[in-house]
Design an enzyme around this catalytic site. Structure first.
Site, PDB file in Angstrom:
ATOM      1  N   HIS A   1     -37.567 -28.252   4.588  1.00 38.79           N
ATOM      2  CA  HIS A   1     -38.453 -27.345   3.453  1.00 38.79           C
ATOM      3  C   HIS A   1     -37.138 -27.575   3.167  1.00 38.79           C
ATOM      4  O   HIS A   1     -37.591 -26.410   1.606  1.00 38.79           O
ATOM      5  CB  HIS A   1     -37.427 -26.368   4.601  1.00 38.79           C
ATOM      6  CG  HIS A   1     -38.068 -25.499   6.073  1.00 38.79           C
ATOM      7  ND1 HIS A   1     -39.689 -25.575   5.774  1.00 38.79           N
ATOM      8  CD2 HIS A   1     -37.926 -24.854   6.625  1.00 38.79           C
ATOM      9  CE1 HIS A   1     -40.130 -24.993   6.944  1.00 38.79           C
ATOM     10  NE2 HIS A   1     -38.969 -24.986   7.494  1.00 38.79           N
TER      11      HIS A   1
ATOM     12  N   SER B   1     -45.786 -13.977   7.061  1.00 37.68           N
ATOM     13  CA  SER B   1     -45.963 -14.407   7.757  1.00 37.68           C
ATOM     14  C   SER B   1     -43.850 -14.360   8.393  1.00 37.68           C
ATOM     15  O   SER B   1     -43.836 -14.498   9.231  1.00 37.68           O
ATOM     16  CB  SER B   1     -46.274 -15.860   8.291  1.00 37.68           C
ATOM     17  OG  SER B   1     -45.957 -16.639   8.842  1.00 37.68           O
TER      18      SER B   1
ATOM     19  N   ARG C   1     -48.407 -17.367  15.693  1.00 36.25           N
ATOM     20  CA  ARG C   1     -48.709 -15.883  15.082  1.00 36.25           C
ATOM     21  C   ARG C   1     -49.973 -15.403  14.834  1.00 36.25           C
ATOM     22  O   ARG C   1     -51.229 -17.071  15.457  1.00 36.25           O
ATOM     23  CB  ARG C   1     -48.020 -15.141  13.996  1.00 36.25           C
ATOM     24  CG  ARG C   1     -47.793 -13.778  13.667  1.00 36.25           C
ATOM     25  CD  ARG C   1     -47.252 -13.448  12.662  1.00 36.25           C
ATOM     26  NE  ARG C   1     -47.749 -11.963  11.813  1.00 36.25           N
ATOM     27  CZ  ARG C   1     -49.016 -12.399  10.454  1.00 36.25           C
ATOM     28  NH1 ARG C   1     -48.474 -13.366  10.180  1.00 36.25           N
ATOM     29  NH2 ARG C   1     -49.291 -11.345   9.888  1.00 36.25           N
TER      30      ARG C   1
END
Length: 311
Positions: free
Chosen positions: A123, A153, A277
């Site tokens: 990341h 999210s 999700r």
């Protein structure tokens, strides 16, 4: 706020004295989760993430054939990991096979995090990796997502990890932090711009992908990814349904339904089920007010101005 086990790998006793001294000289902040952030080379990190960043910068020696999957958190990382693994292993592990690695492993376990394990997912923004990658022909695949969907999210993800209902207080705090740029791995706009510019300067080694494009035209985006990775899908494979099989195997609905992703924990100590999700483009409209959405759009428009990058 109770930290629980959300960041199970983050232990401050792991910090070296050198890192502690460095942190004391850096700008710091305490955002929505009650965990301290420090700003290093223009990006905000948790203290123990910074230790991992420093380890990577000092010791990363990528192999020529390595692939680094990069993203801002909650931008489609899990999906692109699944697709990459499936593309590379399709000759040994066909998507239609009963022993495909994704049937028994969470994608995060197959592609662990660089700053935690020195493997090949990260990341971190590109400028943090740039020196280590300067002389390496390894390839970097970056996936980004609309800022509003990305933030929502992450909010939903954090609430699930903390066993909370959809806490509007956390959302509003995250919104303010996101807009100010003081967020883990943020500012968001600097993160995506670092990879966008790298992809323009060196397109053979950095591929910039958008989550929204992958949802809109997954067939074309999968073939684009395969071509970049050096394992293009042949006409014969396409006629035999290879693209459809890979997309089905890596679909969020398929991955979510697997036993391995309904139980257990991934390598970062987070319940596998919490990584999944809806994956819907534009779902932010169900949680952010129009005013919040407009504010984020205005910020992104200003920050991306003259870059050529649009959402």
């Amino acid at each position: 706020m109770e930290k629980k086990e959300l960041w199970i790998n983050l232990r401050e006793e792991d910090l070296t004295s050198e890192t502690k001294t460095l942190i004391s000289s850096l700008p710091s902040d305490e955002p929505y989760l009650g965990l301290n952030l420090c700003k290093y080379q223009g990006t905000w990190y948790y203290y123990n993430f910074l230790q991992g960043i420093l380890n990577v910068q000092r010791g990363l020696q990528p192999q020529d054939t390595d692939i680094i999957i990069a993203s801002f958190p909650k931008s489609g990382t899990l999906w692109i990991k699944a697709l990459t693994v499936t593309l590379f292993q399709r000759s040994e592990n066909p998507s239609s096979g009963d022993d495909h690695p994704l049937l028994s492993n969470n994608p995060h376990d197959l592609v662990p995090i660089l700053e935690m394990h020195l493997v090949f997912s990260t990341h971190m923004p590109f400028h943090t990796l740039q020196e280590a990658l300067k002389y390496s022909p390894c390839k970097v695949v970056y996936i980004c997502r609309d800022a509003k969907d990305c933030m929502v999210s992450r909010w939903r993800f954090i609430c699930r990890c903390l066993n909370k209902e959809e806490d509007r207080n956390i959302l509003e705090s995250m919104f303010e932090s996101f807009c100010s740029g003081v967020a883990l791995f943020g500012p968001f706009w600097d993160h995506i711009l670092s990879y966008w510019k790298a992809s323009l300067e060196n397109p053979k080694h950095v591929l910039f992908m958008k989550y929204d494009d992958m949802k809109t035209d997954p067939h074309a985006q999968l073939k684009k990814l395969a071509e970049f990775l050096g394992c293009p899908i042949s006409e014969k494979e396409e006629k035999n349904g290879c693209v459809d099989e890979i997309l089905e195997m890596c679909s969020l609905s398929k991955l979510r339904s697997l036993e391995v992703n309904m139980t257990g924990e991934s390598v970062n100590g987070i319940d596998n089920k919490n990584h999944f999700r809806k994956g819907i483009v534009g779902d932010w409209k169900n949680y952010l007010t129009p005013e919040m959405g407009n504010k984020m759009d205005m910020i992104m428009e200003e920050k991306l101005k003259d870059s050529g990058l649009k959402f």
